[in-house]
Every structure is written in C-alpha cells, then in structure tokens.
Scaffold this motif. Structure first.
Motif, mmCIF file in Angstrom:
data_model
loop_
_atom_site.group_PDB
_atom_site.id
_atom_site.type_symbol
_atom_site.label_atom_id
_atom_site.label_comp_id
_atom_site.label_asym_id
_atom_site.label_seq_id
_atom_site.Cartn_x
_atom_site.Cartn_y
_atom_site.Cartn_z
ATOM 1 N N MET A 1 0.809 -1.178 0.000
ATOM 2 C CA MET A 1 0.000 0.000 0.000
ATOM 3 C C MET A 1 0.856 1.247 0.000
ATOM 4 N N LEU A 2 1.382 1.702 1.132
ATOM 5 C CA LEU A 2 2.209 2.906 1.155
ATOM 6 C C LEU A 2 3.526 2.695 0.429
ATOM 7 N N GLN A 3 4.116 1.526 0.580
ATOM 8 C CA GLN A 3 5.390 1.256 -0.079
ATOM 9 C C GLN A 3 5.243 1.180 -1.595
ATOM 10 N N LYS A 4 4.144 0.690 -2.086
ATOM 11 C CA LYS A 4 3.917 0.638 -3.532
ATOM 12 C C LYS A 4 3.728 2.037 -4.101
ATOM 13 N N ALA A 5 3.109 2.924 -3.328
ATOM 14 C CA ALA A 5 2.826 4.281 -3.800
ATOM 15 C C ALA A 5 4.039 5.205 -3.707
ATOM 16 N N GLN B 1 10.184 1.786 -0.047
ATOM 17 C CA GLN B 1 10.312 0.401 -0.500
ATOM 18 C C GLN B 1 11.495 -0.341 0.107
ATOM 19 N N PRO C 1 -2.435 6.637 -1.026
ATOM 20 C CA PRO C 1 -3.064 5.368 -1.383
ATOM 21 C C PRO C 1 -4.016 4.946 -0.268
ATOM 22 N N ASP C 2 -4.784 3.941 -0.515
ATOM 23 C CA ASP C 2 -5.715 3.430 0.491
ATOM 24 C C ASP C 2 -4.944 2.591 1.516
ATOM 25 N N PHE C 3 -4.878 3.094 2.736
ATOM 26 C CA PHE C 3 -4.283 2.312 3.819
ATOM 27 C C PHE C 3 -5.301 2.117 4.935
ATOM 28 N N SER C 4 -6.553 1.966 4.526
ATOM 29 C CA SER C 4 -7.650 1.803 5.476
ATOM 30 C C SER C 4 -7.549 0.529 6.307
ATOM 31 N N SER C 5 -6.734 -0.427 5.886
ATOM 32 C CA SER C 5 -6.580 -1.659 6.661
ATOM 33 C C SER C 5 -5.818 -1.409 7.969
#
Length: 87
Positions: A1-5, A10, A52-56
């Motif tokens: 999520m955050l690392q991909k964005a 990374q 990015p979506d980090f809602s998890s």
C-alpha cells in the motif's frame, strides 16, 4: 500500500512491528501481544502524489505527513479510523 505508492519507503520489508525493537523507522506499533500499527511518522520523506488506500491500518492513532507534497482530495477512509486522534 504505502510502499507501492512511494518509492522511498520500498527499502523496508517484512512485518513493520516485528521483531521488536527493530520496527520500521516511520511506523510506531502497539505493545499488544499482537502488535498493530498505531502511528505513521512520515514527516519530511519527500512524498509526492496522492495518498493510497491504507484503510486496513484501522488501529491508527496518529498520522504525520508534514513536509511532503501530498496532493489530491482527502481520502474518505481517513474519517473511518476509530482511534485516530492526530493528523
């Protein structure tokens, strides 16, 4: 999520909370038997683009994104974190 964005993030891999005390620099974890991410400390990482979506990460209490170039609308999921006290 955050690392991909965000490419700068990374370099971290594996579980962000384990093994303690070797958690990731930009993450704070709870001390529960099953640690959960409770804070994102991303001040000054030079992040650009939209979030990015980090809602998890639903145990988040603090999100610090100062000194970055995050753009776009505020994501709806930020209003759904039950323990969030500081953004």
């Amino acid at each position: 999520m955050l690392q991909k964005a965000f490419a700068i993030l990374q370099g971290w891999s594996g579980d962000p909370c384990l093994p303690s005390p070797f958690s990731w620099d930009w993450i704070e974890c709870s001390t529960d038997a099953t640690p959960r991410v409770i804070a994102l400390n991303l001040t000054g990482y030079g992040l650009t683009g939209s979030l990015p979506d980090f809602s998890s990460m639903d145990a988040l209490q603090t999100i610090d994104l100062q000194d970055n170039s995050i753009g776009g609308p505020v994501p709806d999921f930020l209003g759904n974190f039950p323990s969030l006290t500081s953004v």
